[in-house]
Design a protein around this motif. Structure first.
Motif, PDB file in Angstrom:
ATOM      1  N   ALA A 193       0.654  -1.162  -0.231  1.00 20.08           N
ATOM      2  CA  ALA A 193      -0.037  -0.065   0.025  1.00 20.08           C
ATOM      3  C   ALA A 193       0.862   1.273   0.009  1.00 20.08           C
ATOM      4  CB  ALA A 193      -0.735  -0.011   1.175  1.00 20.08           C
ATOM      5  N   ALA A 194       2.095   1.187   0.458  1.00 19.36           N
ATOM      6  CA  ALA A 194       2.819   2.376   0.754  1.00 19.36           C
ATOM      7  C   ALA A 194       3.730   2.496  -0.649  1.00 19.36           C
ATOM      8  CB  ALA A 194       3.859   2.361   1.713  1.00 19.36           C
ATOM      9  N   GLY A 195       3.655   1.727  -1.716  1.00 17.15           N
ATOM     10  CA  GLY A 195       4.363   1.602  -2.941  1.00 17.15           C
ATOM     11  C   GLY A 195       5.660   0.840  -2.948  1.00 17.15           C
ATOM     12  N   GLY A 196       5.702   0.364  -1.856  1.00 17.94           N
ATOM     13  CA  GLY A 196       7.409  -0.345  -1.682  1.00 17.94           C
ATOM     14  C   GLY A 196       6.945  -1.814  -2.397  1.00 17.94           C
ATOM     15  N   THR A 197       8.111  -2.391  -2.706  1.00 13.86           N
ATOM     16  CA  THR A 197       8.034  -3.743  -3.766  1.00 13.86           C
ATOM     17  C   THR A 197       8.839  -4.675  -2.678  1.00 13.86           C
ATOM     18  OG1 THR A 197       9.994  -3.222  -4.924  1.00 13.86           O
ATOM     19  CG2 THR A 197       7.615  -2.915  -5.814  1.00 13.86           C
ATOM     20  N   SER A 198       8.532  -6.097  -3.017  1.00 16.00           N
ATOM     21  CA  SER A 198       9.234  -6.956  -2.235  1.00 16.00           C
ATOM     22  C   SER A 198       9.261  -8.346  -3.208  1.00 16.00           C
ATOM     23  CB  SER A 198       8.641  -7.649  -1.034  1.00 16.00           C
ATOM     24  OG  SER A 198       9.307  -8.699  -0.312  1.00 16.00           O
ATOM     25  N   THR A 199      10.210  -9.145  -3.498  1.00 23.54           N
ATOM     26  CA  THR A 199      10.270 -10.165  -4.434  1.00 23.54           C
ATOM     27  C   THR A 199      10.246 -11.459  -3.468  1.00 23.54           C
ATOM     28  OG1 THR A 199      11.805  -8.841  -5.962  1.00 23.54           O
ATOM     29  CG2 THR A 199      11.817 -11.224  -6.341  1.00 23.54           C
ATOM     30  N   VAL A 200       9.552 -12.347  -4.137  1.00 24.79           N
ATOM     31  CA  VAL A 200       9.347 -13.666  -3.531  1.00 24.79           C
ATOM     32  C   VAL A 200      10.810 -14.468  -4.066  1.00 24.79           C
ATOM     33  CG1 VAL A 200       8.028 -15.832  -3.526  1.00 24.79           C
ATOM     34  CG2 VAL A 200       6.716 -13.609  -3.714  1.00 24.79           C
ATOM     35  N   ILE A 201      11.502 -14.665  -2.889  1.00 19.51           N
ATOM     36  CA  ILE A 201      12.882 -15.337  -3.008  1.00 19.51           C
ATOM     37  C   ILE A 201      12.860 -16.780  -2.992  1.00 19.51           C
ATOM     38  CG2 ILE A 201      13.993 -13.377  -2.814  1.00 19.51           C
ATOM     39  CD1 ILE A 201      14.760 -14.248   0.097  1.00 19.51           C
ATOM     40  N   ALA A 202      11.898 -17.540  -2.264  1.00 16.64           N
ATOM     41  CA  ALA A 202      11.503 -19.033  -2.078  1.00 16.64           C
ATOM     42  C   ALA A 202      10.241 -19.131  -1.935  1.00 16.64           C
ATOM     43  CB  ALA A 202      12.550 -19.529  -1.009  1.00 16.64           C
ATOM     44  N   THR A 203       9.694 -20.330  -2.764  1.00 14.96           N
ATOM     45  CA  THR A 203       8.311 -20.379  -2.798  1.00 14.96           C
ATOM     46  C   THR A 203       7.985 -22.013  -2.171  1.00 14.96           C
ATOM     47  OG1 THR A 203       8.368 -21.329  -4.886  1.00 14.96           O
ATOM     48  CG2 THR A 203       8.221 -19.259  -4.863  1.00 14.96           C
ATOM     49  N   ASP A 204       6.615 -22.188  -1.787  1.00 12.33           N
ATOM     50  CA  ASP A 204       6.076 -23.262  -1.544  1.00 12.33           C
ATOM     51  C   ASP A 204       6.871 -24.163  -0.442  1.00 12.33           C
ATOM     52  OD1 ASP A 204       4.467 -22.743  -3.610  1.00 12.33           O
ATOM     53  OD2 ASP A 204       5.304 -24.017  -5.228  1.00 12.33           O
ATOM     54  N   VAL A 205       7.207 -23.584   0.666  1.00 13.06           N
ATOM     55  CA  VAL A 205       7.597 -23.946   1.839  1.00 13.06           C
ATOM     56  C   VAL A 205       6.338 -24.771   2.365  1.00 13.06           C
ATOM     57  CG1 VAL A 205       8.701 -23.801   3.943  1.00 13.06           C
ATOM     58  CG2 VAL A 205       9.596 -22.512   1.923  1.00 13.06           C
ATOM     59  N   ALA A 206       6.245 -25.951   2.495  1.00  9.78           N
ATOM     60  CA  ALA A 206       4.798 -26.489   3.105  1.00  9.78           C
ATOM     61  C   ALA A 206       4.865 -26.348   4.492  1.00  9.78           C
ATOM     62  CB  ALA A 206       4.828 -27.882   2.308  1.00  9.78           C
ATOM     63  N   ALA A 207       3.818 -26.169   4.961  1.00 11.78           N
ATOM     64  CA  ALA A 207       3.424 -26.346   6.722  1.00 11.78           C
ATOM     65  C   ALA A 207       2.035 -27.277   6.531  1.00 11.78           C
ATOM     66  CB  ALA A 207       3.230 -25.175   7.279  1.00 11.78           C
ATOM     67  N   SER A 208       1.728 -27.901   7.726  1.00 11.30           N
ATOM     68  CA  SER A 208       0.623 -28.555   7.741  1.00 11.30           C
ATOM     69  C   SER A 208      -0.721 -27.916   7.862  1.00 11.30           C
ATOM     70  CB  SER A 208       0.741 -29.302   9.155  1.00 11.30           C
ATOM     71  OG  SER A 208       0.603 -28.427  10.235  1.00 11.30           O
ATOM     72  N   ASN A 209      -0.301 -26.556   7.886  1.00 12.41           N
ATOM     73  CA  ASN A 209      -1.758 -25.712   7.823  1.00 12.41           C
ATOM     74  C   ASN A 209      -1.409 -24.343   6.817  1.00 12.41           C
ATOM     75  OD1 ASN A 209       0.419 -24.232   9.525  1.00 12.41           O
ATOM     76  ND2 ASN A 209      -1.428 -23.328  10.829  1.00 12.41           N
ATOM     77  N   GLY A 210      -0.639 -24.676   5.817  1.00 13.12           N
ATOM     78  CA  GLY A 210      -0.604 -23.746   4.687  1.00 13.12           C
ATOM     79  C   GLY A 210       0.755 -23.711   3.872  1.00 13.12           C
ATOM     80  N   THR A 211       1.092 -22.413   3.601  1.00  8.49           N
ATOM     81  CA  THR A 211       2.152 -22.412   2.860  1.00  8.49           C
ATOM     82  C   THR A 211       2.980 -21.134   2.945  1.00  8.49           C
ATOM     83  OG1 THR A 211       1.071 -23.431   0.900  1.00  8.49           O
ATOM     84  CG2 THR A 211       2.868 -22.184   0.290  1.00  8.49           C
ATOM     85  N   ILE A 212       4.513 -21.189   3.019  1.00  7.29           N
ATOM     86  CA  ILE A 212       5.057 -20.076   3.101  1.00  7.29           C
ATOM     87  C   ILE A 212       5.965 -19.812   1.828  1.00  7.29           C
ATOM     88  CG2 ILE A 212       7.328 -19.206   4.277  1.00  7.29           C
ATOM     89  CD1 ILE A 212       6.291 -21.152   6.645  1.00  7.29           C
ATOM     90  N   HIS A 213       5.786 -18.461   1.549  1.00  7.82           N
ATOM     91  CA  HIS A 213       6.726 -17.865   0.269  1.00  7.82           C
ATOM     92  C   HIS A 213       7.758 -17.059   1.110  1.00  7.82           C
ATOM     93  CE1 HIS A 213       4.150 -19.895  -2.370  1.00  7.82           C
ATOM     94  NE2 HIS A 213       3.255 -19.172  -1.909  1.00  7.82           N
ATOM     95  N   ALA A 214       9.126 -16.882   1.103  1.00  3.92           N
ATOM     96  CA  ALA A 214      10.030 -16.108   1.522  1.00  3.92           C
ATOM     97  C   ALA A 214      10.292 -14.926   0.685  1.00  3.92           C
ATOM     98  CB  ALA A 214      11.294 -16.652   1.740  1.00  3.92           C
ATOM     99  N   ILE A 215       9.809 -13.676   1.267  1.00  2.00           N
ATOM    100  CA  ILE A 215      10.210 -12.287   0.790  1.00  2.00           C
ATOM    101  C   ILE A 215      11.393 -11.577   1.060  1.00  2.00           C
ATOM    102  CG2 ILE A 215       7.786 -12.369   0.005  1.00  2.00           C
ATOM    103  CD1 ILE A 215       7.127 -10.348   2.287  1.00  2.00           C
ATOM    104  N   ASP A 216      11.861 -10.712   0.457  1.00  5.35           N
ATOM    105  CA  ASP A 216      13.089 -10.108   0.545  1.00  5.35           C
ATOM    106  C   ASP A 216      12.894  -8.572   1.202  1.00  5.35           C
ATOM    107  OD1 ASP A 216      12.282  -8.495  -1.631  1.00  5.35           O
ATOM    108  OD2 ASP A 216      14.149  -8.849  -2.738  1.00  5.35           O
ATOM    109  N   THR A 217      11.716  -8.254   1.494  1.00  6.69           N
ATOM    110  CA  THR A 217      11.359  -6.898   2.012  1.00  6.69           C
ATOM    111  C   THR A 217      10.237  -7.027   2.974  1.00  6.69           C
ATOM    112  OG1 THR A 217      12.444  -5.844  -0.024  1.00  6.69           O
ATOM    113  CG2 THR A 217      11.197  -4.370   1.525  1.00  6.69           C
ATOM    114  N   VAL A 218      10.132  -6.174   4.050  1.00  9.11           N
ATOM    115  CA  VAL A 218       8.909  -6.125   4.754  1.00  9.11           C
ATOM    116  C   VAL A 218       7.851  -5.318   3.885  1.00  9.11           C
ATOM    117  CG1 VAL A 218       7.992  -5.671   7.058  1.00  9.11           C
ATOM    118  CG2 VAL A 218      10.236  -6.536   7.086  1.00  9.11           C
TER     119      VAL A 218
END
Length: 190
Positions: free
Chosen positions: A161-186
């Protein structure tokens, strides 16, 4: 206060180290991601998976301070765009300290801005982005905010919403209750 700083710094460093990946070839990255996903499934919930990865230590500390651990350990499913420790390190220390000690409400809003209801894997997200076209794909977070997702040089880039960007750097880290995608910026909700 120093314990929170140390915990956050340790969490961020752990998250970054764990999220670093080899980018020499798509096959190597895919193999790494598959191995991570298999390991994560055995590890447990989103919170348990993040706790087991030093690269997410700052995120884990922030989730603990914001008292969101129980929610993210719940049934879900959830998709978490998880900032690595390096991502948190880009926030100046004074701001991070303020968020984790005095402004827990804002910290909670920021963390909820990284969570989406449902398990969305990389293939599904990429297909949605491609279908959305040049405008990008709008993602609604559990905090009620929106992110815009686009493909930039074959990488998923999220705009907050602030116009900042973040790139997904790792995808599909599986967990029993969902998925994690690592990103490079908060990501920031405002």
């Amino acid at each position: 206060m120093n314990i929170v700083k140390i915990t956050l710094a340790s969490s961020i460093a752990l998250a970054l180290a764990a999220c670093s990946s080899e980018t020499d070839s798509g096959d190597t990255m895919m193999a790494d991601e598959t191995a991570i996903a298999e390991d994560a499934t055995a590890a447990g919930t989103i919170v348990e998976v993040a706790q087991s990865d030093e690269g997410f230590s700052t995120l884990v500390a922030a989730v603990t301070v914001a008292e969101l651990g129980e929610t993210l350990s719940g049934e879900g499913p959830f998709t978490v765009f998880a900032p690595t420790n390096d991502a948190f390190a880009m926030i100046d220390e004074a701001t991070l300290t303020e968020l984790t000690t005095n402004d827990i409400e804002t910290l909670t809003a920021i963390l909820q801005y990284h969570v989406v209801a449902g398990a969305v894997d990389a293939a599904t997200l990429t297909a949605a982005i491609e279908e959305a076209g040049d405008e990008g794909y709008t993602i609604t977070t559990v905090g009620g905010g929106t992110l815009n997702a686009k493909l930039v040089d074959d990488a998923v880039v999220l705009t907050d919403a602030a116009g900042g960007t973040s790139t997904v750097i790792a995808t599909d880290v599986a967990a029993s209750n969902g998925t994690i995608h690592a990103i490079d910026t908060v990501l920031m909700p405002q």
